[in-house]
Design a protein around this motif. Structure first.
Motif, mmCIF file in Angstrom:
data_model
loop_
_atom_site.group_PDB
_atom_site.id
_atom_site.type_symbol
_atom_site.label_atom_id
_atom_site.label_comp_id
_atom_site.label_asym_id
_atom_site.label_seq_id
_atom_site.Cartn_x
_atom_site.Cartn_y
_atom_site.Cartn_z
ATOM 1 N N GLN B 17 0.834 -1.205 0.000
ATOM 2 C CA GLN B 17 0.000 0.000 0.000
ATOM 3 C C GLN B 17 0.872 1.260 0.000
ATOM 4 O OE1 GLN B 17 -2.635 -0.711 3.489
ATOM 5 N NE2 GLN B 17 -4.311 -0.716 1.990
ATOM 6 N N HIS B 18 0.204 2.402 -0.166
ATOM 7 C CA HIS B 18 0.917 3.661 -0.051
ATOM 8 C C HIS B 18 0.348 4.449 1.126
ATOM 9 C CE1 HIS B 18 -2.613 5.140 -2.287
ATOM 10 N NE2 HIS B 18 -2.354 6.282 -1.681
ATOM 11 N N ASN B 77 5.110 11.064 1.228
ATOM 12 C CA ASN B 77 4.447 9.933 0.615
ATOM 13 C C ASN B 77 5.397 8.753 0.514
ATOM 14 O OD1 ASN B 77 1.737 11.063 -0.485
ATOM 15 N ND2 ASN B 77 3.278 12.598 -1.028
ATOM 16 N N VAL B 78 4.874 7.585 0.838
ATOM 17 C CA VAL B 78 5.661 6.364 0.693
ATOM 18 C C VAL B 78 4.824 5.369 -0.094
ATOM 19 C CG1 VAL B 78 7.037 4.595 1.830
ATOM 20 C CG2 VAL B 78 6.689 6.802 2.957
ATOM 21 N N ASN B 79 5.352 4.904 -1.207
ATOM 22 C CA ASN B 79 4.667 3.926 -2.063
ATOM 23 C C ASN B 79 5.192 2.521 -1.812
ATOM 24 O OD1 ASN B 79 3.113 5.872 -3.406
ATOM 25 N ND2 ASN B 79 4.825 6.351 -4.774
ATOM 26 N N ALA B 80 4.396 1.553 -2.225
ATOM 27 C CA ALA B 80 4.816 0.144 -2.173
ATOM 28 C C ALA B 80 5.442 -0.195 -0.831
ATOM 29 C CB ALA B 80 5.786 -0.149 -3.321
ATOM 30 N N LEU B 81 4.679 0.002 0.229
ATOM 31 C CA LEU B 81 5.193 -0.152 1.586
ATOM 32 C C LEU B 81 5.790 -1.532 1.820
ATOM 33 C CD1 LEU B 81 2.367 1.675 3.546
ATOM 34 C CD2 LEU B 81 4.793 2.318 3.514
ATOM 35 N N LEU B 82 6.899 -1.507 2.553
ATOM 36 C CA LEU B 82 7.566 -2.729 2.985
ATOM 37 C C LEU B 82 7.472 -2.826 4.503
ATOM 38 C CD1 LEU B 82 10.841 -2.363 0.861
ATOM 39 C CD2 LEU B 82 8.798 -3.687 0.289
ATOM 40 N N LEU B 83 7.665 -4.044 5.012
ATOM 41 C CA LEU B 83 7.633 -4.223 6.465
ATOM 42 C C LEU B 83 8.642 -3.305 7.146
ATOM 43 C CD1 LEU B 83 7.352 -8.124 6.799
ATOM 44 C CD2 LEU B 83 5.516 -6.414 6.888
ATOM 45 N N GLY B 84 9.781 -3.118 6.488
ATOM 46 C CA GLY B 84 10.857 -2.310 7.053
ATOM 47 C C GLY B 84 10.565 -0.827 7.103
ATOM 48 N N ASP B 85 9.437 -0.417 6.524
ATOM 49 C CA ASP B 85 9.060 0.999 6.595
ATOM 50 C C ASP B 85 8.356 1.310 7.913
ATOM 51 O OD1 ASP B 85 8.156 0.956 3.085
ATOM 52 O OD2 ASP B 85 10.074 1.470 4.040
#
Lengths: 114, 110
Positions: B17-18, B77-85
Motif C-alpha cells: 500500500q501507499h 508519501n511512501v509507495n509500495a510499503l515494505l515491512l521495514g518501513d
C-alpha cells in the motif's frame, strides 16, 4: 564521514545523583551541536544547542553541555537528576554546509532509580 | 504558540500500500524536514524542503517522496510499503539552524 557516536546505550543513575551523557562527533565543517530528549512514544524536544562562542551552554530542565573541539565531544550534564528525566537522549550534529540537516547518534536511554 | 503538528498520530497499513503523512510547521517557519526513526535507533534524515523547493534528500529509495505547499505545510508519501518501513516518522520545522520536532506519526506495516 559525518557521524555521531553515543557510546552508552543505557545509563542508570539514582535520583539526586549527577549525570553525564557522552557524545562524540565527526564533522568536516564547523559543527552545530544539539541535544534532544525523547519520552516514550513522543517526538523530540530540544534541550540545548551550540553554534559558537562560550563552549559551556545552558539548556532547559537544568541541563548543560560542554563543547570540546579538541576531543570532538559535546557531553551533556546535569548536577542532580530527577525521576522525570528518565527518557532517551539524542545528540545531533548539523551545519550550514549541509543546510542544517541533522545527523543523530543512536541515543542513550536514561533510567532513574528512586 | 502552536508547535509542529503531524497527522495522523498512528497508522496501520499492509505491504504494497501507499501512505501519506502530513505536517504543519511552526508559524513563520519556511523549512520542513522529515526523519524516519526505526525502533531503537536515532532519527535518519529523509528530506528537507525550503520555500517549496527540495533542499536535501537522504539515502532513501524513490518510493519516498515529499512536497511542500504554499502555506509551508508538507506531505511525505511512501509507495509500495515494505515491512521495514514501520517506524516513527518525524517532521521538523526550522527558521534557520534549529529544528523543532513534531510528535511524529507511528506507521506500522503488516
Amino acid at each position: 564521514a559525518q557521524s555521531v557516536t553515543q557510546p552508552d546505550i543505557h545509563i542508570t543513575v539514582s535520583e539526586g545523583a549527577s549525570l553525564e551523557l557522552r557524545c562524540n562527533y565527526s564533522y568536516g565543517a564547523t559543527p552545530y551541536l544539539f541535544w534532544y530528549v525523547q519520552s516514550p512514544g513522543q517526538g523530540l524536544q530540544l534541550l540545548l544547542k551550540y553554534f559558537s562562542g562560550d563552549t559551556l551552554v545552558q539548556g532547559i530542565k537544568g541541563f548543560e553541555a560542554e563543547f570540546k573541539r579538541s576531543q570532538s565531544s559535546f557531553n551533556l550534564r546535569k548536577p542532580s537528576v530527577h525521576w522525570s528525566d528518565a527518557a532517551e537522549y539524542f545528540c545531533a550534529v548539523g551545519g550550514m554546509d549541509s543546510s542544517y540537516k541533522l545527523i543523530f547518534g543512536s541515543g542513550t536511554r536514561l533510567l532513574v532509580r528512586p | 504558540d502552536a508547535g509542529v503538528t503531524q497527522s495522523p498520530t498512528h497508522l496501520i497499513k499492509t505491504r504494497g500500500q501507499h501512505v501519506t503523512l502530513r505536517c504543519s510547521p511552526i508559524s513563520g517557519h519556511k523549512s520542513v524536514s522529515w526523519y524516519q526513526q526505526v525502533l531503537g535507533q536515532g532519527p535518519q534524515f529523509i528530506f528537507q524542503y525550503y520555500e517549496k523547493e527540495e533542499r536535501g534528500r537522504g539515502n532513501f529509495p524513490d518510493r519516498f517522496s515529499a512536497r511542500q505547499f504554499p502555506n509551508y505545510s508538507s506531505e511525505l508519501n511512501v509507495n509500495a510499503l515494505l515491512l521495514g518501513d514501520s517506524a516513527l516518522y518525524l517532521c521538523a520545522s526550522s527558521s534557520q539552524e534549529t529544528q523543532y520536532f513534531g510528535p511524529g506519526t507511528r506507521l506500522l506495516v503488516l
